[in-house]
Design a protein around this motif. Structure first.
Motif, PDB file in Angstrom:
ATOM      1  N   SER A 147       0.840  -1.203   0.000  1.00 50.43           N
ATOM      2  CA  SER A 147       0.000   0.000   0.000  1.00 50.43           C
ATOM      3  C   SER A 147       0.878   1.259   0.000  1.00 50.43           C
ATOM      4  O   SER A 147       2.061   1.198   0.334  1.00 50.43           O
ATOM      5  N   GLY A 148       0.266   2.376  -0.346  1.00 47.89           N
ATOM      6  CA  GLY A 148       0.993   3.650  -0.356  1.00 47.89           C
ATOM      7  C   GLY A 148       1.639   3.957   0.983  1.00 47.89           C
ATOM      8  O   GLY A 148       2.778   4.431   1.045  1.00 47.89           O
ATOM      9  N   LYS A 149       0.935   3.702   2.059  1.00 47.36           N
ATOM     10  CA  LYS A 149       1.477   3.985   3.394  1.00 47.36           C
ATOM     11  C   LYS A 149       2.652   3.073   3.725  1.00 47.36           C
ATOM     12  O   LYS A 149       3.620   3.513   4.351  1.00 47.36           O
ATOM     13  N   LEU A 150       2.598   1.831   3.312  1.00 48.79           N
ATOM     14  CA  LEU A 150       3.737   0.930   3.538  1.00 48.79           C
ATOM     15  C   LEU A 150       4.934   1.351   2.693  1.00 48.79           C
ATOM     16  O   LEU A 150       6.078   1.284   3.155  1.00 48.79           O
ATOM     17  N   GLN A 151       4.682   1.801   1.471  1.00 52.22           N
ATOM     18  CA  GLN A 151       5.771   2.317   0.634  1.00 52.22           C
ATOM     19  C   GLN A 151       6.440   3.513   1.303  1.00 52.22           C
ATOM     20  O   GLN A 151       7.670   3.631   1.304  1.00 52.22           O
ATOM     21  N   GLU A 152       5.613   4.388   1.870  1.00 50.51           N
ATOM     22  CA  GLU A 152       6.156   5.573   2.551  1.00 50.51           C
ATOM     23  C   GLU A 152       6.965   5.172   3.789  1.00 50.51           C
ATOM     24  O   GLU A 152       7.960   5.814   4.115  1.00 50.51           O
ATOM     25  N   LYS A 153       6.537   4.113   4.461  1.00 54.90           N
ATOM     26  CA  LYS A 153       7.234   3.649   5.665  1.00 54.90           C
ATOM     27  C   LYS A 153       8.572   2.998   5.319  1.00 54.90           C
ATOM     28  O   LYS A 153       9.586   3.261   5.971  1.00 54.90           O
ATOM     29  N   GLU A 154       8.592   2.141   4.326  1.00 58.08           N
ATOM     30  CA  GLU A 154       9.779   1.337   4.023  1.00 58.08           C
ATOM     31  C   GLU A 154      10.724   1.983   3.007  1.00 58.08           C
ATOM     32  O   GLU A 154      11.918   1.676   2.998  1.00 58.08           O
ATOM     33  N   GLY A 155      10.208   2.860   2.172  1.00 51.58           N
ATOM     34  CA  GLY A 155      11.014   3.433   1.101  1.00 51.58           C
ATOM     35  C   GLY A 155      12.223   4.255   1.529  1.00 51.58           C
ATOM     36  O   GLY A 155      13.315   4.096   0.965  1.00 51.58           O
ATOM     37  N   PRO A 156      12.071   5.163   2.493  1.00 49.53           N
ATOM     38  CA  PRO A 156      13.206   6.010   2.857  1.00 49.53           C
ATOM     39  C   PRO A 156      14.467   5.247   3.280  1.00 49.53           C
ATOM     40  O   PRO A 156      15.577   5.623   2.888  1.00 49.53           O
ATOM     41  N   LYS A 157      14.308   4.174   4.032  1.00 53.14           N
ATOM     42  CA  LYS A 157      15.482   3.396   4.471  1.00 53.14           C
ATOM     43  C   LYS A 157      16.205   2.779   3.278  1.00 53.14           C
ATOM     44  O   LYS A 157      17.441   2.793   3.215  1.00 53.14           O
ATOM     45  N   GLU A 158      15.435   2.241   2.345  1.00 51.37           N
ATOM     46  CA  GLU A 158      16.028   1.637   1.150  1.00 51.37           C
ATOM     47  C   GLU A 158      16.705   2.696   0.281  1.00 51.37           C
ATOM     48  O   GLU A 158      17.800   2.486  -0.223  1.00 51.37           O
ATOM     49  N   ALA A 159      16.044   3.824   0.124  1.00 60.38           N
ATOM     50  CA  ALA A 159      16.609   4.900  -0.690  1.00 60.38           C
ATOM     51  C   ALA A 159      17.900   5.424  -0.070  1.00 60.38           C
ATOM     52  O   ALA A 159      18.883   5.669  -0.785  1.00 60.38           O
ATOM     53  N   GLU A 160      17.890   5.599   1.233  1.00 61.65           N
ATOM     54  CA  GLU A 160      19.081   6.109   1.915  1.00 61.65           C
ATOM     55  C   GLU A 160      20.282   5.208   1.669  1.00 61.65           C
ATOM     56  O   GLU A 160      21.381   5.681   1.365  1.00 61.65           O
ATOM     57  N   LYS A 161      20.077   3.896   1.763  1.00 60.35           N
ATOM     58  CA  LYS A 161      21.176   2.951   1.522  1.00 60.35           C
ATOM     59  C   LYS A 161      21.739   3.117   0.104  1.00 60.35           C
ATOM     60  O   LYS A 161      22.954   3.170  -0.085  1.00 60.35           O
ATOM     61  N   MET A 162      20.834   3.226  -0.864  1.00 64.94           N
ATOM     62  CA  MET A 162      21.294   3.344  -2.242  1.00 64.94           C
ATOM     63  C   MET A 162      21.994   4.679  -2.485  1.00 64.94           C
ATOM     64  O   MET A 162      23.048   4.737  -3.122  1.00 64.94           O
ATOM     65  N   LEU A 163      21.442   5.755  -1.975  1.00 63.83           N
ATOM     66  CA  LEU A 163      22.025   7.076  -2.192  1.00 63.83           C
ATOM     67  C   LEU A 163      23.376   7.209  -1.495  1.00 63.83           C
ATOM     68  O   LEU A 163      24.301   7.827  -2.040  1.00 63.83           O
ATOM     69  N   GLU A 164      23.514   6.626  -0.323  1.00 63.36           N
ATOM     70  CA  GLU A 164      24.810   6.648   0.364  1.00 63.36           C
ATOM     71  C   GLU A 164      25.841   5.860  -0.437  1.00 63.36           C
ATOM     72  O   GLU A 164      26.997   6.279  -0.555  1.00 63.36           O
ATOM     73  N   LYS A 165      25.430   4.731  -0.989  1.00 67.79           N
ATOM     74  CA  LYS A 165      26.326   3.908  -1.805  1.00 67.79           C
ATOM     75  C   LYS A 165      26.867   4.705  -2.999  1.00 67.79           C
ATOM     76  O   LYS A 165      28.031   4.562  -3.374  1.00 67.79           O
ATOM     77  N   PHE A 166      26.026   5.572  -3.555  1.00 66.81           N
ATOM     78  CA  PHE A 166      26.432   6.378  -4.705  1.00 66.81           C
ATOM     79  C   PHE A 166      27.079   7.704  -4.311  1.00 66.81           C
ATOM     80  O   PHE A 166      27.414   8.501  -5.177  1.00 66.81           O
TER      81      PHE A 166
END
Length: 160
Positions: free
Chosen positions: A70-89
């Motif tokens: 759901s949209g709310k679950l995406q909002e909950k879980e997305g930032p942690k995943e994005a942060e990992k990827m952005l830090e890697k880059f």
């Protein structure tokens, strides 16, 4: 070049899921186009493009953890995943923080703060309207309640 590498990484992240890959590419393209036509500054455009590429990164984790996305679950879980990827880059902390904020709120429409947030929401809706085959009445309601940019309004009126 950084956006292209991020797109490549997201294609690999969403391996064998062409629908999700096509979605992120369409949202990114529309967000970039709206941002340029709305004359937003380079910093906001960079953040917008980055967020558009990563906006649904929380779907995969949500499906694995909860069996749904759901949209709310995406909002909950997305930032942690994005942060990992952005830090890697090697993205700057300021960019990471804003992108994670946008990802963590891109399905929340009652407190849109910033042109990057507004355009991300509009671009995502432009794609979702088509992918979800929404009816004319729903489209009109979305246009009236959500869309604010001249370019976004022009696109929704001409597309649908």
């Amino acid at each position: 070049m950084q956006e292209e590498l991020l797109i490549k990484a997201m294609i690999e992240y969403n391996k064998h899921d062409p629908k999700r890959i096509q979605h992120l590419i369409k949202v990114h393209s529309l967000a970039k186009t709206i941002g340029i036509l709305e004359n937003i500054d380079k910093k906001d455009l960079f953040i917008l493009e980055t967020a558009a590429i990563l906006h649904d990164i929380g779907i995969k984790v949500s499906e694995e953890k909860y069996g749904k996305c759901s949209g709310k679950l995406q909002e909950k879980e997305g930032p942690k995943e994005a942060e990992k990827m952005l830090e890697k880059f090697g993205y700057d902390r300021e960019v990471i923080d804003r992108v994670c904020y946008l990802i963590g709120n891109h399905h929340t429409y009652d407190n849109i703060d910033g042109i990057d947030y507004q355009i991300l929401v509009e671009a995502d809706f432009l794609v979702n309207i088509y992918e979800d085959n929404l009816k004319k009445e729903s489209i009109e309601n979305i246009k009236n309640k959500i869309f604010k940019t001249k370019t976004g309004i022009n696109f929704i009126e001409n597309m649908y």
